[in-house]
Enzyme design. Structure first.
Site, mmCIF file in Angstrom:
data_model
loop_
_atom_site.group_PDB
_atom_site.id
_atom_site.type_symbol
_atom_site.label_atom_id
_atom_site.label_comp_id
_atom_site.label_asym_id
_atom_site.label_seq_id
_atom_site.Cartn_x
_atom_site.Cartn_y
_atom_site.Cartn_z
ATOM 1 N N GLU A 115 111.786 56.898 -27.644
ATOM 2 C CA GLU A 115 112.218 58.103 -28.346
ATOM 3 C C GLU A 115 113.540 57.872 -29.076
ATOM 4 O O GLU A 115 113.748 58.393 -30.169
ATOM 5 C CB GLU A 115 112.340 59.264 -27.358
ATOM 6 C CG GLU A 115 110.987 59.765 -26.879
ATOM 7 C CD GLU A 115 111.090 60.895 -25.877
ATOM 8 O OE1 GLU A 115 110.477 61.951 -26.117
ATOM 9 O OE2 GLU A 115 111.794 60.733 -24.856
ATOM 10 N N GLU A 135 104.667 58.646 -20.234
ATOM 11 C CA GLU A 135 104.934 59.821 -19.397
ATOM 12 C C GLU A 135 103.671 60.397 -18.757
ATOM 13 O O GLU A 135 103.735 60.985 -17.669
ATOM 14 C CB GLU A 135 105.633 60.902 -20.229
ATOM 15 C CG GLU A 135 107.091 60.628 -20.545
ATOM 16 C CD GLU A 135 107.305 59.730 -21.746
ATOM 17 O OE1 GLU A 135 108.462 59.526 -22.144
ATOM 18 O OE2 GLU A 135 106.292 59.226 -22.298
#
Length: 255
Positions: A115, A135
């Site tokens: 990210e 995730e």
């Protein structure tokens, strides 16, 4: 730069700043203390007039392997909210920086590490680098803009594949998909990244800043005609400035 950190290092040389994650024994996994240091380092670099281009990278064999799961999993609800809020601040401080930021992905860039790379203006990767958003394996979703920035870069179909599978993707695949700008051989990686950054420092900083701002404006919900109007205002403002006048005259003198 006058500051000493525990989990990162920063330096400036010839208008290029480098922020390096420095927890190699944990694959540069990010805990709360490290996150605070990264934010401080980014904001310090952004405010330094010497910096025309900034590089963010990792020490060792990882760029950043996401959050430090041992600390992450033991957070109270209050600590979790604070961690998420600070994370959003971190990504925004890169994306909304006035000057270009380059993610130099030297190894694993997973979860929050990926990210961070996605919040940068460009991604340069080592041939051995692997990136992804795992995730889903923890019954979670990316919480630092990973879903939205990824879709902006590669479109919804491939973004869904990366998100749903949680897989690790090679630099060469992500280059083909348009996420990675350049892939370099591992033994040449640092030198090639610096060479690329130094090339950008030879472009007028005022124009670079405006180009970044206008590129981000293209993703805004403003009507297209307003975006074009803003582009016209910007070129007019630059044209009448001293930097452009000198560059134009230098070009004329050479012809």
């Amino acid at each position: 730069m006058g500051k000493t950190y525990t989990h990162i290092t920063t330096e400036i040389s010839k208008n290029v700043a480098t922020l390096r994650f420095n927890r190699p024994e944990q694959l540069n996994a990010m805990n709360r203390e490290m996150m605070d240091e990264i934010i401080d380092g980014i904001e310090t670099i952004n405010a330094d007039d010497r910096v025309h281009v900034a590089i963010i990278t990792g020490q060792g064999r990882a760029f950043m392997a996401g959050a430090d799961i041992k600390e992450y999993g033991s957070q109270t609800p209050e600590q979790f909210k604070s961690f998420q809020d600070r994370g959003i601040q971190l990504y925004d401080s890169i994306e909304n920086a006035p000057q270009p930021w380059i993610a130099a992905v030297n190894g694993y860039a997973l979860g929050g590490g990926f990210e961070i790379a996605l919040s940068c203006d460009m991604i340069l990767a080592s041939e051995t680098a692997k990136m992804g958003l795992p995730e889903v394996f923890l019954s979670l979703v990316p919480g630092g803009g990973g879903t939205q920035r990824l879709i902006q870069r590669i479109g919804i179909n491939r973004a869904k594949e990366m998100l749903f599978t949680g897989g690790q993707y090679t630099a060469s695949v992500l280059f083909e998909w348009g996420i990675v700008n350049h892939v370099y051989q591992t033994h040449e990686f640092d030198a090639e990244v610096l060479r690329f950054a130094q090339k950008l420092t030879r472009r007028p900083l005022g124009a670079l800043k405006e180009l970044k701002r206008l590129a981000h404006l293209s993703l805004s919900p403003l009507p297209f005609h307003q975006k074009i109007t803003e582009e016209g205002k910007t070129v007019s403002h630059l044209f009448h400035g001293a930097e452009a006048k000198k560059a134009i005259q230098d070009f004329i003198d050479k012809t």
